[in-house]
Design a protein around this motif. Sequence first.
Motif, PDB file in Angstrom:
ATOM      1  N   GLU A 196       0.835  -1.193   0.000  1.00 31.43           N
ATOM      2  CA  GLU A 196       0.000   0.000   0.000  1.00 31.43           C
ATOM      3  C   GLU A 196       0.880   1.258   0.000  1.00 31.43           C
ATOM      4  O   GLU A 196       1.915   1.312   0.669  1.00 31.43           O
ATOM      5  CB  GLU A 196      -0.933   0.012   1.219  1.00 31.43           C
ATOM      6  N   TRP A 197       0.421   2.268  -0.746  1.00 34.06           N
ATOM      7  CA  TRP A 197       1.172   3.514  -0.885  1.00 34.06           C
ATOM      8  C   TRP A 197       0.386   4.664  -0.265  1.00 34.06           C
ATOM      9  O   TRP A 197      -0.839   4.655  -0.216  1.00 34.06           O
ATOM     10  CB  TRP A 197       1.411   3.832  -2.366  1.00 34.06           C
ATOM     11  N   VAL A 198       1.139   5.654   0.179  1.00 29.78           N
ATOM     12  CA  VAL A 198       0.580   6.946   0.555  1.00 29.78           C
ATOM     13  C   VAL A 198       0.932   7.899  -0.588  1.00 29.78           C
ATOM     14  O   VAL A 198       2.111   8.191  -0.820  1.00 29.78           O
ATOM     15  CB  VAL A 198       1.147   7.462   1.888  1.00 29.78           C
ATOM     16  N   ALA A 199      -0.066   8.367  -1.317  1.00 27.49           N
ATOM     17  CA  ALA A 199       0.178   9.152  -2.524  1.00 27.49           C
ATOM     18  C   ALA A 199       0.223  10.636  -2.191  1.00 27.49           C
ATOM     19  O   ALA A 199      -0.585  11.144  -1.408  1.00 27.49           O
ATOM     20  CB  ALA A 199      -0.902   8.884  -3.560  1.00 27.49           C
ATOM     21  N   VAL A 200       1.192  11.320  -2.806  1.00 19.61           N
ATOM     22  CA  VAL A 200       1.304  12.778  -2.713  1.00 19.61           C
ATOM     23  C   VAL A 200       0.855  13.347  -4.061  1.00 19.61           C
ATOM     24  O   VAL A 200       1.438  13.015  -5.097  1.00 19.61           O
ATOM     25  CB  VAL A 200       2.746  13.212  -2.389  1.00 19.61           C
ATOM     26  N   VAL A 201      -0.160  14.174  -4.047  1.00 16.38           N
ATOM     27  CA  VAL A 201      -0.678  14.738  -5.285  1.00 16.38           C
ATOM     28  C   VAL A 201      -0.238  16.198  -5.396  1.00 16.38           C
ATOM     29  O   VAL A 201      -0.054  16.882  -4.405  1.00 16.38           O
ATOM     30  CB  VAL A 201      -2.217  14.651  -5.335  1.00 16.38           C
ATOM     31  N   PRO A 221      -2.213  -0.572  -4.491  1.00 21.11           N
ATOM     32  CA  PRO A 221      -3.292   0.150  -3.808  1.00 21.11           C
ATOM     33  C   PRO A 221      -2.759   1.405  -3.108  1.00 21.11           C
ATOM     34  O   PRO A 221      -1.612   1.456  -2.676  1.00 21.11           O
ATOM     35  CB  PRO A 221      -3.819  -0.874  -2.793  1.00 21.11           C
ATOM     36  N   VAL A 222      -3.598   2.417  -3.024  1.00 17.49           N
ATOM     37  CA  VAL A 222      -3.262   3.679  -2.351  1.00 17.49           C
ATOM     38  C   VAL A 222      -4.174   3.820  -1.141  1.00 17.49           C
ATOM     39  O   VAL A 222      -5.403   3.861  -1.275  1.00 17.49           O
ATOM     40  CB  VAL A 222      -3.430   4.881  -3.303  1.00 17.49           C
ATOM     41  N   SER A 223      -3.578   3.900   0.053  1.00 18.31           N
ATOM     42  CA  SER A 223      -4.366   3.981   1.283  1.00 18.31           C
ATOM     43  C   SER A 223      -4.807   5.400   1.584  1.00 18.31           C
ATOM     44  O   SER A 223      -5.927   5.623   2.041  1.00 18.31           O
ATOM     45  CB  SER A 223      -3.555   3.436   2.469  1.00 18.31           C
ATOM     46  N   PHE A 224      -3.918   6.402   1.363  1.00 22.96           N
ATOM     47  CA  PHE A 224      -4.248   7.793   1.623  1.00 22.96           C
ATOM     48  C   PHE A 224      -3.676   8.661   0.503  1.00 22.96           C
ATOM     49  O   PHE A 224      -2.659   8.313  -0.108  1.00 22.96           O
ATOM     50  CB  PHE A 224      -3.669   8.267   2.967  1.00 22.96           C
ATOM     51  N   ASP A 234       4.177  11.329   7.970  1.00 23.07           N
ATOM     52  CA  ASP A 234       3.456  11.056   9.214  1.00 23.07           C
ATOM     53  C   ASP A 234       2.603   9.802   9.079  1.00 23.07           C
ATOM     54  O   ASP A 234       2.529   8.977  10.007  1.00 23.07           O
ATOM     55  CB  ASP A 234       2.596  12.268   9.562  1.00 23.07           C
ATOM     56  N   LEU A 235       1.966   9.621   7.908  1.00 19.59           N
ATOM     57  CA  LEU A 235       1.171   8.409   7.693  1.00 19.59           C
ATOM     58  C   LEU A 235       2.055   7.181   7.561  1.00 19.59           C
ATOM     59  O   LEU A 235       1.699   6.088   8.037  1.00 19.59           O
ATOM     60  CB  LEU A 235       0.306   8.583   6.445  1.00 19.59           C
ATOM     61  N   VAL A 236       3.218   7.330   6.909  1.00 22.49           N
ATOM     62  CA  VAL A 236       4.152   6.203   6.823  1.00 22.49           C
ATOM     63  C   VAL A 236       4.619   5.806   8.214  1.00 22.49           C
ATOM     64  O   VAL A 236       4.718   4.605   8.550  1.00 22.49           O
ATOM     65  CB  VAL A 236       5.343   6.579   5.923  1.00 22.49           C
ATOM     66  N   ARG A 237       4.904   6.782   9.055  1.00 21.34           N
ATOM     67  CA  ARG A 237       5.368   6.512  10.423  1.00 21.34           C
ATOM     68  C   ARG A 237       4.322   5.727  11.207  1.00 21.34           C
ATOM     69  O   ARG A 237       4.664   4.906  12.071  1.00 21.34           O
ATOM     70  CB  ARG A 237       5.686   7.838  11.103  1.00 21.34           C
ATOM     71  N   ARG A 238       3.050   5.932  10.894  1.00 20.20           N
ATOM     72  CA  ARG A 238       1.982   5.239  11.607  1.00 20.20           C
ATOM     73  C   ARG A 238       1.618   3.907  10.965  1.00 20.20           C
ATOM     74  O   ARG A 238       0.679   3.239  11.400  1.00 20.20           O
ATOM     75  CB  ARG A 238       0.731   6.127  11.647  1.00 20.20           C
ATOM     76  N   GLY A 239       2.327   3.551   9.872  1.00 24.06           N
ATOM     77  CA  GLY A 239       2.144   2.237   9.283  1.00 24.06           C
ATOM     78  C   GLY A 239       1.050   2.132   8.249  1.00 24.06           C
ATOM     79  O   GLY A 239       0.554   1.029   7.988  1.00 24.06           O
TER      80      GLY A 239
END
Length: 465
Positions: A196-201, A221-224, A234-239
Amino acid sequence: MFDLRRSDVVLLQAVADHGSLHAVERDGRMTQSSASRRLVKLERRLRTLLVTRGATGTEPTEAGHAVLHVGRRLLAAIDFAIATTHHGSDAASRLPVVEFAVGTEWAYGLDRHLAGRFPDVVFDIVPDDCHRVWQRFERYAADAALGWETARRPMARRGGVLVRTVAEEPQQIALPLGHPLAAQEILDLRDLARTEWVAVVGGDSGDDQGWALSRLTPVPPVSFTVRSQGAALDLVRRGYGIALVSPSTLGGGAGPGVVLRPLRQKFVRRLRLAVDPLAIPEPLAEDLCAWLRRLYALRTAAPGAVPAGTHRERTPHSGDHCAPATGQTAPPPVLLSELRWSAADRSGGFEPEHLHLLRVIGRTGSLNQAASALLVTQPALTRRIHRLEASCGLSLVHSTARGTSLSATARRLLACTGPAEHRLDALVNHLREGDSAPVPAAGPPPARAGAGPVRSPVSARTASR
């Protein structure tokens, strides 16, 4: 010099502001049909499209925006020189003003640091998105530009400019500390397809990440979805997933709970500096690039760091005319761009073509020889000079024992407008070389790029008016 008139700039300004030529007609300057014919003539002389006409309206092309910006700068320089004609300073005491378009992340406080490092240049900082930074530079709306160039968003290309790479920055993968792949020293993009990825737009980081994700099958998949790399970390740090990040935004590290790993497939973005040599000479541009490299190194090492002694250092290419003498205060210099031209200004009796007329008189030192060079009669040229002096209220020429000489006011006018004239000539040559879209075939075909010499801006018809 190309004969660009104030009415031409007014037309392009009306198209840019209102999307039509109705504004020119409402203002009472000329009818809409006259405005359309004048635009067509200007396009034929430049051999390129300046506006696009459609059912929804009219808007400038890239070439139209460029001509508009260069014309505004030239008219601003003319109006400034005339308005400050009684100022006692000469060319050596004027500070050059550089419009510097920079990416938003670099804009904060940059003008203050540049003022301390380069006291003999005024940097007018214009912050914007990286894409629009290069667009402004391509349109001649900026003298220099600093921004990121990525795989999917290359910098604007313009001939005759100085381009330097300030820094090359490989993107890295940020993973939670307990992630199974955190133990690997180098990651392969294919190993991240099911993570899962955290996407930066938005921005250049979003471009790099979109390019990376497009090369994965199936698409991970993109979680946030967030708009800043700080929120992504910050989201990566929280898993909640992994993210593609840039070292320059981390201030030397990603913080606790996050591991950074390089990718085997290199995603590199480059911090590029583009400079118009007509605004910034090459030695000063090289010094600016070196200073920006140092600033980049300090920003990546620690957040908020600025070069030591920024407000006291002087560039080795700076002159001494701005340095105050011991115990004295130096007089404030004249800024070249203090006044900005406005389309609503009706006091413009002085046209850019008159600069060419004055330059020929100054070069020949004789009205008779100048008239011959301009292909007009001497009485017609004399009447033209008298009408010009009456319209602007300035003395431009005077008789000497050896002929005719330019007044101090005329020489100052030519000195103030010289850089803007050169920029207009460079743009016209650039457009006529065929780098822009051709003029449509309606009407007589445009002249070929090598079809003969460019006609003098002061013709027999205009000189005899």
